[in-house]
Design an enzyme around this catalytic site. Structure first.
Site, PDB file in Angstrom:
ATOM      1  N   ARG A  39      -9.091 -42.638 -18.913  1.00  0.00           N
ATOM      2  CA  ARG A  39      -8.420 -41.839 -19.943  1.00  0.00           C
ATOM      3  C   ARG A  39      -6.890 -41.888 -19.786  1.00  0.00           C
ATOM      4  O   ARG A  39      -6.188 -40.916 -20.048  1.00  0.00           O
ATOM      5  CB  ARG A  39      -8.931 -40.398 -19.918  1.00  0.00           C
ATOM      6  CG  ARG A  39      -9.171 -39.869 -21.338  1.00  0.00           C
ATOM      7  CD  ARG A  39      -9.631 -38.420 -21.337  1.00  0.00           C
ATOM      8  NE  ARG A  39     -10.960 -38.239 -20.801  1.00  0.00           N
ATOM      9  CZ  ARG A  39     -11.403 -37.104 -20.255  1.00  0.00           C
ATOM     10  NH1 ARG A  39     -10.623 -36.036 -20.203  1.00  0.00           N
ATOM     11  NH2 ARG A  39     -12.627 -37.027 -19.799  1.00  0.00           N
ATOM     12  N   ARG A  43      -3.919 -37.171 -23.973  1.00  0.00           N
ATOM     13  CA  ARG A  43      -3.070 -36.039 -24.368  1.00  0.00           C
ATOM     14  C   ARG A  43      -1.974 -35.667 -23.378  1.00  0.00           C
ATOM     15  O   ARG A  43      -1.036 -34.958 -23.726  1.00  0.00           O
ATOM     16  CB  ARG A  43      -3.950 -34.811 -24.636  1.00  0.00           C
ATOM     17  CG  ARG A  43      -4.516 -34.781 -26.049  1.00  0.00           C
ATOM     18  CD  ARG A  43      -4.955 -33.374 -26.403  1.00  0.00           C
ATOM     19  NE  ARG A  43      -6.198 -33.004 -25.721  1.00  0.00           N
ATOM     20  CZ  ARG A  43      -6.548 -31.749 -25.452  1.00  0.00           C
ATOM     21  NH1 ARG A  43      -5.732 -30.742 -25.762  1.00  0.00           N
ATOM     22  NH2 ARG A  43      -7.699 -31.494 -24.859  1.00  0.00           N
ATOM     23  N   ARG A  52      -1.207 -39.477 -32.117  1.00  0.00           N
ATOM     24  CA  ARG A  52      -2.407 -38.738 -32.506  1.00  0.00           C
ATOM     25  C   ARG A  52      -2.142 -37.923 -33.765  1.00  0.00           C
ATOM     26  O   ARG A  52      -2.994 -37.819 -34.649  1.00  0.00           O
ATOM     27  CB  ARG A  52      -2.834 -37.834 -31.337  1.00  0.00           C
ATOM     28  CG  ARG A  52      -3.965 -36.863 -31.618  1.00  0.00           C
ATOM     29  CD  ARG A  52      -5.291 -37.582 -31.760  1.00  0.00           C
ATOM     30  NE  ARG A  52      -6.357 -36.680 -32.228  1.00  0.00           N
ATOM     31  CZ  ARG A  52      -6.563 -36.388 -33.504  1.00  0.00           C
ATOM     32  NH1 ARG A  52      -5.797 -36.907 -34.449  1.00  0.00           N
ATOM     33  NH2 ARG A  52      -7.561 -35.576 -33.850  1.00  0.00           N
ATOM     34  N   ASP A  89     -14.122 -44.256 -28.349  1.00  0.00           N
ATOM     35  CA  ASP A  89     -14.953 -43.156 -27.865  1.00  0.00           C
ATOM     36  C   ASP A  89     -16.406 -43.617 -27.815  1.00  0.00           C
ATOM     37  O   ASP A  89     -16.824 -44.446 -28.622  1.00  0.00           O
ATOM     38  CB  ASP A  89     -14.840 -41.947 -28.785  1.00  0.00           C
ATOM     39  CG  ASP A  89     -15.468 -40.719 -28.162  1.00  0.00           C
ATOM     40  OD1 ASP A  89     -14.778 -40.010 -27.406  1.00  0.00           O
ATOM     41  OD2 ASP A  89     -16.686 -40.493 -28.374  1.00  0.00           O
ATOM     42  N   TYR A 165     -26.007 -36.766 -26.057  1.00  0.00           N
ATOM     43  CA  TYR A 165     -25.219 -36.231 -27.170  1.00  0.00           C
ATOM     44  C   TYR A 165     -25.994 -36.312 -28.486  1.00  0.00           C
ATOM     45  O   TYR A 165     -25.949 -35.398 -29.311  1.00  0.00           O
ATOM     46  CB  TYR A 165     -23.897 -36.990 -27.316  1.00  0.00           C
ATOM     47  CG  TYR A 165     -22.870 -36.676 -26.257  1.00  0.00           C
ATOM     48  CD1 TYR A 165     -22.039 -35.562 -26.389  1.00  0.00           C
ATOM     49  CD2 TYR A 165     -22.720 -37.475 -25.132  1.00  0.00           C
ATOM     50  CE1 TYR A 165     -21.087 -35.269 -25.426  1.00  0.00           C
ATOM     51  CE2 TYR A 165     -21.776 -37.196 -24.161  1.00  0.00           C
ATOM     52  CZ  TYR A 165     -20.961 -36.085 -24.313  1.00  0.00           C
ATOM     53  OH  TYR A 165     -20.027 -35.789 -23.354  1.00  0.00           O
TER      54      TYR A 165
END
Lengths: 359, 359
Positions: A39, A43, A52, A89, A165
């Site tokens: 990652r 952010r 973003r 993702d 998921y």
């Protein structure tokens, strides 16, 4: 023999690569371990947050080659990591199979759940290549931009993690629905896993064809399963994916990340056929050296929270890893993804510590 | 020598107990393993939900002896477990130390966070005994109600797990704040851990004095810490708590549950001084037999989701445990707490399977 190493002659080509990351994965040695961070595009970087903000939803960003290339390259420019990893993702695979997927701010992925075998008919390959086309464009675009020393990693979620998921409809604490299906109707759940093995092989192979030089398979929730279930739903599908991708692309190294597998990391090292295992933060270093690094390349496993604190604790954590694992084949990495509160200066310090080791 | 075994002569008294649970923990043998289940008093039981509806908040239920006794006894009446466990919550300790704690429906515990050493002054023992008084009344009330064959377990959260909630202000995915404090200011964080060691020793000892016959220490988030941190913040405090409680109450067995400790379960078995270790679902059975059960009593470790599915998968899971661990000292239990979607009929089936084994 071409520059990017995409021939059938395999490992020899990789060792001959100028890219330290590929040299180590191919069984060669380097003066110091290559480094990238899970990652690394995220952010914690102000430039990521700025890009973003230009995309609509998170999935829009994943499917926008211009912006996805940009965020992939940001940490390479800033820190000079040895590898870039495709910005995407793991949810794009169920999305491309026709499941409804969206991201809720502060919550994570949400999906219209698939809860039983008779609902699997809702999934198909009809839109698969069309949905994933922009991802392959992103891979090709990153490949064009990287210099001679930086490798490009493609990735996918592993079947169990993606299935969890798909069944839970998002993240979960106890995986009650996914496990209840797997335990109560193993044949039906096997159909979902088999579908994901097939989709993952197609997806990873296409990434290689677009320019990915190595692949990582993320099984983030392997640690939720007891041994018998982990062997069936994590280890066996990983073996199958590795076997089939290597059939098509024998020279492309594959890294598995069976997060939380504990002492079963040893079984992945012996049985999976992968070139490397990414270790989570919980794997004791001396054990990893003796029982995993003796078989395969290891990657990891600094606690990402040390990039929040920095300082002496960071230095000590980095040295622990280098002193225990640094003499064998090691790709320096975190044991889990960077958190948003990480300080970019501490990331720079980390890179300097690894690059300066024994220098 | 009295009925409840509370003398200084220790293990001999426990083995002499008529209660199979205490016999096994005291080093004796029983025809078949005793059984109880973590979170056996809980939302999966309709009678629990009915009683829960009569209390105000969840904390009100924990502090209401009449209702807390009732929900503690409900699963004993229904299933005849070998042990009752005090109905309470690990958050009562920070609450009794003066931290603001409340429960949000569907979210879990929420706390006004303590984020640095200079905020520890907000915590004190001023109201400690007064807040916890009703819990001790509950323990005494349960002890009065239990028959000759059913043991009473008291419990507390372990310092690291409780501290993580205190610092994060609730549950957490990455423990970024708690770890950042522990890594960045270990001396300050040690003060919080030391405070919790002291509070936990007082709390557990008072439960014994009120009638608890065994104790379990829950370190639910041990698995979030890398080896070095786990040794310092989980293993060392557990050793200290065991040592100090046993100084006061040498005959009371102590069970540790360092959830997610993986291969470090071996270190807890060798070093902690506990009588038993509760195994999470991820601990491989053969490894547990060879490396943990050789040193201490083991408890566990059925996946609680098998109580959702039932049937053949449940039967197979139970037999796996009995066949591998059933010949050594074993307390049959789950590897994590019962989930709300568990079927009470499957719990009854489980008890019958364990009771019928080799019968």
């Amino acid at each position: 023999l071409n520059e990017t190493g995409k021939t059938d002659s395999g490992a020899a080509v990789i060792i001959a690569s100028k890219k330290p990351f590929l040299q180590v994965l191919g069984g060669g040695t380097t003066a110091r371990p290559p480094i990238w961070l899970m990652r690394q595009a995220g952010r914690y970087l102000p430039e990521y947050r700025a890009t973003r903000a230009r995309a609509g939803s998170f999935l829009d960003l994943c499917y926008n080659p211009e912006l996805a290339i940009e965020v992939t390259l940001q940490p390479i420019r800033r820190f000079g990591f040895d590898a870039a990893i495709l910005f995407s993702d793991i949810m794009v695979v169920p999305h491309a199979l026709g499941q409804k997927v969206w991201f809720e701010e502060g919550v994570g992925p949400r999906l219209e759940p698939v809860t039983a075998a008779d609902e699997l008919d809702r999934l198909s390959y009809d839109g698969f290549e069309q949905v994933l086309g922009p991802v392959y464009q992103t891979v090709a675009g990153i490949a064009r931009e990287l210099d001679d020393s930086t490798a490009l990693i493609g990735f996918a979620g592993a079947p169990w993690t993606v299935a969890s998921y798909m069944v839970e409809g998002g993240g979960s604490r106890d995986f009650a629905k996914a496990k209840a299906w797997a335990y109560g109707d193993p044949e039906g759940f096997q159909r979902l896993i088999d579908l994901l093995v097939e989709a993952t092989v197609r997806y990873l192979s296409a990434q290689v064809e677009a320019g990915a030089e190595a692949l990582q398979l993320f099984d983030s929730w392997a640690g939720a399963l007891p041994e018998r279930a982990l062997r069936r739903w994590c280890l066996a599908p990983a073996m199958e994916i590795v076997r089939r991708v290597k059939q098509q692309h024998p020279s492309v190294p594959i890294i598995l990340f069976p997060r939380g597998a504990g002492m079963l990391y040893r079984d992945f090292a012996l049985e999976s056929g992968a070139d490397a295992l990414s270790l989570d933060t919980m794997v004791p270093l001396a054990w990893a050296r003796d029982r995993v690094q003796s078989e395969v390349v290891v990657q990891g496993n600094l606690d990402p929270i040390l990039l929040v604190t920095g300082g002496e604790a960071l230095r000590r954590g980095v040295l622990d890893i280098l002193e225990t694992l640094g003499s064998g084949p090691l790709v320096f990495n975190l044991g889990a993804g960077i958190v948003p509160s990480a300080d970019p200066q501490h990331v720079a310090d980390l890179v300097e510590l690894v690059r300066g080791w024994r220098a």
